[in-house]
Scaffold this active site. Structure first.
Site, PDB file in Angstrom:
ATOM      1  N   HIS A 263      -5.452 -10.876  13.853  1.00  0.00           N
ATOM      2  CA  HIS A 263      -4.273 -10.550  14.056  1.00  0.00           C
ATOM      3  C   HIS A 263      -3.909 -10.877  15.406  1.00  0.00           C
ATOM      4  O   HIS A 263      -4.691 -10.862  16.554  1.00  0.00           O
ATOM      5  CB  HIS A 263      -3.965  -9.122  13.493  1.00  0.00           C
ATOM      6  CG  HIS A 263      -4.464  -8.879  12.377  1.00  0.00           C
ATOM      7  ND1 HIS A 263      -3.789  -9.278  11.172  1.00  0.00           N
ATOM      8  CD2 HIS A 263      -5.362  -8.081  11.761  1.00  0.00           C
ATOM      9  CE1 HIS A 263      -4.342  -8.954  10.186  1.00  0.00           C
ATOM     10  NE2 HIS A 263      -5.362  -8.207  10.489  1.00  0.00           N
TER      11      HIS A 263
ATOM     12  N   GLU B 166     -10.134  -4.131   3.799  1.00  0.00           N
ATOM     13  CA  GLU B 166      -9.557  -3.044   2.890  1.00  0.00           C
ATOM     14  C   GLU B 166      -8.395  -3.442   2.390  1.00  0.00           C
ATOM     15  O   GLU B 166      -8.408  -3.323   1.128  1.00  0.00           O
ATOM     16  CB  GLU B 166      -9.099  -1.754   4.028  1.00  0.00           C
ATOM     17  CG  GLU B 166     -10.383  -0.914   4.426  1.00  0.00           C
ATOM     18  CD  GLU B 166     -11.451  -0.587   3.559  1.00  0.00           C
ATOM     19  OE1 GLU B 166     -11.107  -0.279   2.401  1.00  0.00           O
ATOM     20  OE2 GLU B 166     -12.728  -0.641   3.781  1.00  0.00           O
TER      21      GLU B 166
ATOM     22  N   ASP C 272      -6.632  -7.336   6.043  1.00  0.00           N
ATOM     23  CA  ASP C 272      -8.150  -7.089   6.322  1.00  0.00           C
ATOM     24  C   ASP C 272      -8.950  -6.776   5.402  1.00  0.00           C
ATOM     25  O   ASP C 272      -8.497  -7.004   4.221  1.00  0.00           O
ATOM     26  CB  ASP C 272      -7.873  -6.047   7.330  1.00  0.00           C
ATOM     27  CG  ASP C 272      -7.237  -4.663   6.896  1.00  0.00           C
ATOM     28  OD1 ASP C 272      -7.197  -4.595   5.502  1.00  0.00           O
ATOM     29  OD2 ASP C 272      -7.013  -3.776   7.715  1.00  0.00           O
TER      30      ASP C 272
ATOM     31  N   GLU D 197       0.940  -1.198   0.064  1.00  0.00           N
ATOM     32  CA  GLU D 197      -0.027  -0.147  -0.213  1.00  0.00           C
ATOM     33  C   GLU D 197       0.886   1.193   0.060  1.00  0.00           C
ATOM     34  O   GLU D 197       0.506   2.195  -0.733  1.00  0.00           O
ATOM     35  CB  GLU D 197      -1.082  -0.023   1.503  1.00  0.00           C
ATOM     36  CG  GLU D 197      -2.056  -0.919   1.214  1.00  0.00           C
ATOM     37  CD  GLU D 197      -1.906  -1.960   2.064  1.00  0.00           C
ATOM     38  OE1 GLU D 197      -0.823  -2.471   2.066  1.00  0.00           O
ATOM     39  OE2 GLU D 197      -2.966  -2.298   2.988  1.00  0.00           O
TER      40      GLU D 197
ATOM     41  N   ASP E 141      -2.373  -5.193   3.280  1.00  0.00           N
ATOM     42  CA  ASP E 141      -2.727  -5.755   4.605  1.00  0.00           C
ATOM     43  C   ASP E 141      -3.852  -6.778   4.523  1.00  0.00           C
ATOM     44  O   ASP E 141      -4.525  -6.926   3.718  1.00  0.00           O
ATOM     45  CB  ASP E 141      -3.222  -4.666   5.450  1.00  0.00           C
ATOM     46  CG  ASP E 141      -2.356  -3.658   5.548  1.00  0.00           C
ATOM     47  OD1 ASP E 141      -0.915  -3.821   5.462  1.00  0.00           O
ATOM     48  OD2 ASP E 141      -2.614  -2.442   6.077  1.00  0.00           O
TER      49      ASP E 141
ATOM     50  N   TYR F 199       1.266  -5.236  13.123  1.00  0.00           N
ATOM     51  CA  TYR F 199       0.114  -4.741  12.418  1.00  0.00           C
ATOM     52  C   TYR F 199      -0.529  -3.866  13.596  1.00  0.00           C
ATOM     53  O   TYR F 199      -0.895  -4.572  14.580  1.00  0.00           O
ATOM     54  CB  TYR F 199      -0.720  -5.623  11.694  1.00  0.00           C
ATOM     55  CG  TYR F 199      -1.901  -5.068  10.785  1.00  0.00           C
ATOM     56  CD1 TYR F 199      -1.308  -4.188   9.940  1.00  0.00           C
ATOM     57  CD2 TYR F 199      -3.030  -5.329  11.025  1.00  0.00           C
ATOM     58  CE1 TYR F 199      -2.396  -3.383   9.115  1.00  0.00           C
ATOM     59  CE2 TYR F 199      -3.930  -4.720  10.005  1.00  0.00           C
ATOM     60  CZ  TYR F 199      -3.656  -3.953   9.191  1.00  0.00           C
ATOM     61  OH  TYR F 199      -4.433  -3.275   8.449  1.00  0.00           O
TER      62      TYR F 199
ATOM     63  N   ARG G 212      -3.863  -2.746  13.486  1.00  0.00           N
ATOM     64  CA  ARG G 212      -5.263  -2.938  13.620  1.00  0.00           C
ATOM     65  C   ARG G 212      -5.910  -4.029  14.002  1.00  0.00           C
ATOM     66  O   ARG G 212      -5.790  -4.946  13.032  1.00  0.00           O
ATOM     67  CB  ARG G 212      -5.803  -2.368  12.175  1.00  0.00           C
ATOM     68  CG  ARG G 212      -5.638  -0.837  11.847  1.00  0.00           C
ATOM     69  CD  ARG G 212      -6.288  -0.478  10.596  1.00  0.00           C
ATOM     70  NE  ARG G 212      -6.103   1.006  10.075  1.00  0.00           N
ATOM     71  CZ  ARG G 212      -5.390   1.328   9.296  1.00  0.00           C
ATOM     72  NH1 ARG G 212      -4.381   0.523   8.632  1.00  0.00           N
ATOM     73  NH2 ARG G 212      -5.101   2.552   9.058  1.00  0.00           N
TER      74      ARG G 212
END
Length: 909
Positions: A372, A101, A99, A11, A97, A325, A327
């Site tokens: 996570h 998104e 997740d 990203e 990532d 990570y 989040r």
């Protein structure tokens, strides 16, 4: 395979730079800089699609809720660069990532790039050499269920916003917005302010005494508090409800009783002795490792970081390989992290501080996503904050230090000690309460005998209401039952119960998590959105709702009640989780939400059956029979019905000071504002040059002076002859009156005519430059007072200098170099040369806030990030991210090509 070229897409540029260090020369690591495409704005749709639901939402709600995506203008250059890199690659690794998104970004890359080479999905939770290499060797396919969940969330937010927001525009004010999560968060803040508005304080008194362990007042003194009077418990703040009523059978002391009791206790010979001594073990466990929510809360308490600032800093630490990570809802640690934390605690604090068995933590929040592990230092061996003092700076070091301490402490032993509670009685010779008065005081002290995890870390606490929850560490002298004590002092103290504390960012995040509203990745953006939209203002750390938020929440509660219910909003998060787990169908769920079911109407049914909404009523709050609060387009004001006024007479309006919080607008305060003398149009006099009246006024943007034409009789229109049209009066050209804002040092109540005329005559001519003959003007501007000579300008230090500076002073200011020394002073901060451009980096204050620049590239400092915390590395990173995004482009005349992809096609792929 060795020898093949592999393209890895992540990203962010920072992450790309770090990962590239851990992969061999066969890997080309590029950044997508977040999402490369999104739902197109309906106005930019091709003409043939601008009809029906597609034209309204860019979503075909009639056919499976298929979205119409488009590559954004600012990402076209990025896509071109990625396609160019892909031409030379034999394999493609999508390393975004893990997740929703991140999975969606990977899927969109796949859809846009259309690779003809093998594609691998590469995921990792920390950026270390071992983790990256392990991820490279253990790839998987794209998880379409995660993509469906992200797309459902995006479509849901578009439907919600595009259906509800127009209602707010029509009935409350332009530019407002509604959102699935932001509206619930705004309601929380408004509900708390409503509680404060309805709150009625109660007064109560108590006694505090300073005692000595012996009757002759020798020994270490200690404090005690009155607990009972004649065996009845004395009321404290917790015994009152929010309406100021006593809700228990405790005895409420008034001032007179408290003062008489204190005086009686001070009398010589009053026996004071220890009635009982109890001691019990004290034990306290360490807090769990950080989740996203607890990290934001603790960083707010201890570091004064905003949620956005915390996440921005944590993102940088993660992308540069310092933490895992950031989040996550899970407080669990991997086995390697547990071993690393225990080894470090043993090494730094001693073997006795590490328990025999590792601690295991489980999540307690609703809707936890535990893909996570907790946020912790990266790697199999943690780097201590001391080892990183020269590597990390400013906020990054502070946040890493916090994460490291919390992680290590989470695997350490409980703190141990003992708590002693002492009951002390005093018999007053003269009765204060009833026939006999026995005052009972209590004192307690906690002594920590084994600090355990407290050697590394202690969790912060939010502000408590009325009474503290956790006893402070304090030591009592040795005391025994029957021991006579000496009275050093006794004081009667009055107290007022306090209303529920306003939310801070930390406590709002905690509440959102408790209710299951939002997700770790959204907490920071939720708070930023409600602040940016003007619904909430930060005062210190408190979140104070603006009056416009009351109107918005009231309308949503009355006409969209289900959509702002906390349980309903949380249940939607549950449903998105079910879609992510493959347990629910995306289009079926969206159909139920939008079109409704037998049990609920659905969003479309609600919007189509709103009925009449009285905008005036929605934007009004009746304070008393004659005073009403109105929330208007330009802010709140009071509307007053004057006694004896005609029925059709317009009510008087009174402005509300901008600094007045909603809970401070009581009826008494409103009456005070109404009765205060008005500035109105305070006539200062007549301008002798043109005969116009000069008045001082209060305006939307502050006090100002202006000129008004003298009243003139209306011109008569001569009648025309029979059969002819009447002659039209010539339209008078009205000149715009001169106006001038008052200086900050001026008061509209005391400004005089001479000063007003000076303001109206600005810009002031200081004189002419003797060398060039150019006039030098002194004037006020958008960014403050300044001098102007031709096209050359110089700032003045204060507004008063506009009138005071003379020609010599102005020439001296212009003689100073505009660049060089003066430029250095205009920069908020300066750093060494940027490694890419080779030009010095400066931080400046611009029209839209502080920004970083090297003279070529400008990068805005993110909201919530303080200038003082931006160091050289952070400045370089901001500039690099800005360059990677490319220059902002104007929207092309031709509609951009978009691509629609059905769910069936996606799953087939």
């Amino acid at each position: 395979m060795p020898g093949t070229r592999k393209l890895v897409i992540v990203e962010s540029p920072a992450k790309a730079k770090t990962i590239a260090q851990y992969l061999g020369g066969d890997y080309d690591v590029q950044a997508s800089v977040g999402h490369i495409r999104d739902l197109i704005e309906p106005k930019n749709l091709p003409p043939e699609l601008k009809k029906g639901s597609m034209g309204k939402f860019s979503i075909d709600v009639e056919n499976g809720f298929e979205p119409y995506y488009v590559v954004s203008d600012e990402k076209k250059r990025t896509v071109t660069d990625l396609k160019r890199a892909l031409k030379d690659a034999d394999e493609l690794y999508l390393a975004t990532d893990e997740d929703r998104e991140g999975e969606a970004i990977a899927w969109h890359l796949l859809e846009v790039l259309k690779p003809k080479v093998p594609v691998r999905r590469m995921v990792f939770h920390e950026i270390t050499k071992e983790a990256i290499q392990r991820a490279r060797d253990n790839t998987r396919d794209i998880d379409t269920a995660l993509v469906d969940a992200q797309e459902t969330r995006r479509i849901l937010d578009r439907l919600y916003g595009y259906e509800v927001s127009p209602v707010l525009w029509r009935k409350v004010g332009p530019g407002l917005s509604a959102g699935r999560v932001q509206s619930a968060a705004t309601r929380l803040v408004v509900d708390r302010e409503r509680e404060r508005l309805a709150f009625l304080s109660a007064s109560y008194w108590d006694l505090t005494a300073q005692l000595s362990p012996s009757a002759d007042s020798q020994g270490s003194p200690f404090g005690a508090r009155l607990n009972r009077l004649n065996a009845k418990r004395v009321a404290t703040g917790r015994d009152y409800d929010d309406l100021g009523r006593l809700k228990s059978d405790a005895v409420a002391l008034d001032e007179d009783t408290a003062q008489r009791l204190a005086e009686a206790l001070r009398a010589p010979g009053v026996p004071i002795e220890v009635a009982s001594v109890e001691s019990k073990p004290y034990s306290r466990k360490p807090a769990a490792p950080f989740t996203t929510s607890t990290l934001q809360q603790e960083a707010a308490r201890k570091l004064r970081f905003s949620a956005r600032q915390t996440m921005s800093t944590a993102q940088s630490l993660y992308e540069n390989g310092y933490i895992t990570y950031m989040r996550t809802d899970s407080p669990t640690l991997s086995q390697q992290a547990i071993e690393a934390a225990r080894a470090q605690a043993r090494e730094l604090y001693g073997a006795e501080t590490v328990p025999e068995r590792p601690r295991v933590y489980t999540g307690k929040s609703k809707n936890a996503q535990e893909a996570h592990e907790a946020i912790r230092p990266a790697g199999d061996t943690f780097r201590t904050p001391g080892q990183l003092e020269k590597t990390l700076r400013g906020n990054e070091w502070k946040l890493y230090d916090l994460i490291w301490k919390r992680t290590v402490a989470s695997q350490m032993a409980d703190a141990k000690g003992s708590t002693a509670s002492v009951t002390i009685t005093a018999s007053v010779p003269e009765p204060v309460e009833g026939a006999k008065t026995v005052a009972e005081f209590t004192a307690s002290g906690t002594v920590i005998t084994f600090r355990g995890f407290l050697s590394a870390y202690e969790e912060g606490r939010d502000e408590e209401r009325n009474d503290a929850a956790e006893p402070a560490e304090a030591k009592l002298p040795p005391l025994e039952r029957g021991q006579r004590l000496g009275l050093l002092s006794v004081d009667a103290k009055g107290h007022e119960t306090s209303p529920p504390p306003r939310y801070t960012e930390a406590s709002l995040v905690k509440k959102l998590e408790e209710l299951g509203i939002g997700r770790p990745s959204t907490y920071a953006s939720i708070i930023s959105t409600i602040i940016d939209r003007g619904y909430v203002t930060q005062r210190g750390t408190a979140l104070v709702p603006n009056w416009i938020a009351f109107s918005v929440v009231r309308l949503l509660e009355e006409f969209f009640g289900e959509l702002v219910e906390y349980d309903f909003t949380a249940e939607m998060e549950n449903d998105l989780d079910r879609i992510a787990d493959g347990e629910a169908d995306r289009s079926g769920w969206l159909s139920e939400f939008y079109f409704g079911t037998d049990k609920h109407r659905g969003l479309r049914g609600v919007v189509d059956n709103l009925g009449d909404i009285d905008a005036r009523e929605i934007n009004s709050v009746r304070l008393s029979d004659d005073i009403t609060l109105r929330i208007g387009r330009y802010g709140p004001y009071l509307e007053v019905a004057e006694d004896g006024a005609a029925e059709d007479a317009a009510p008087r309006r009174v402005n509300i000071p901008a600094e007045l919080a909603p809970d401070e607008l009581t009826v008494d305060k409103a009456r005070e504002l109404v009765d205060a003398p008005e500035v109105g149009e305070r006539v200062l006099g007549v301008n002798p040059q043109n005969g116009k009246r000069v008045v001082a006024k209060e305006g939307r943007f502050g006090p100002y002076v202006t000129e008004l034409d003298p009243e003139e009789p209306e011109a008569e229109v001569q009648p025309a002859g029979d059969g002819a049209k009447p002659a039209k009066a010539k339209k008078k050209v009205v000149e715009k009156p001169r106006t001038a804002s008052l200086f900050k040092s001026m008061d509209p109540h005391s400004i005089d005519l001479d000063t007003a005329l000076k303001l109206l005559d600005l810009p002031r001519t200081v004189g002419a430059d003797p060398e060039t003959g150019e006039e030098i003007l002194a004037q006020n501007g958008r960014y403050g007072p300044y001098l102007k000579k031709g096209t050359d300008t110089r700032s003045l230090e204060s507004e008063d200098l506009i009138f005071d500076v003379d020609l010599d002073g102005a020439l001296a200011i212009f003689a100073q170099p505009k660049y060089g020394a003066r430029r250095a002073s205009s920069a908020l901060k300066e750093f060494d040369a940027d490694p890419e451009s080779g030009k010095p980096i400066r931080i400046k204050d611009g029209r839209f806030g502080p920004y970083v620049t090297d003279g070529v590239t400008n990068a805005t400092i993110p909201r919530g990030e303080e200038v003082e915390t931006v160091d050289f590395d952070r400045a370089v990173e901001l500039l690099a991210d800005k360059r990677a995004k490319g220059p902002a482009k104007k929207a092309p005349a031709k509609k951009p090509a978009a691509r629609r992809t059905t769910t069936a096609t996606r799953k087939k792929k």
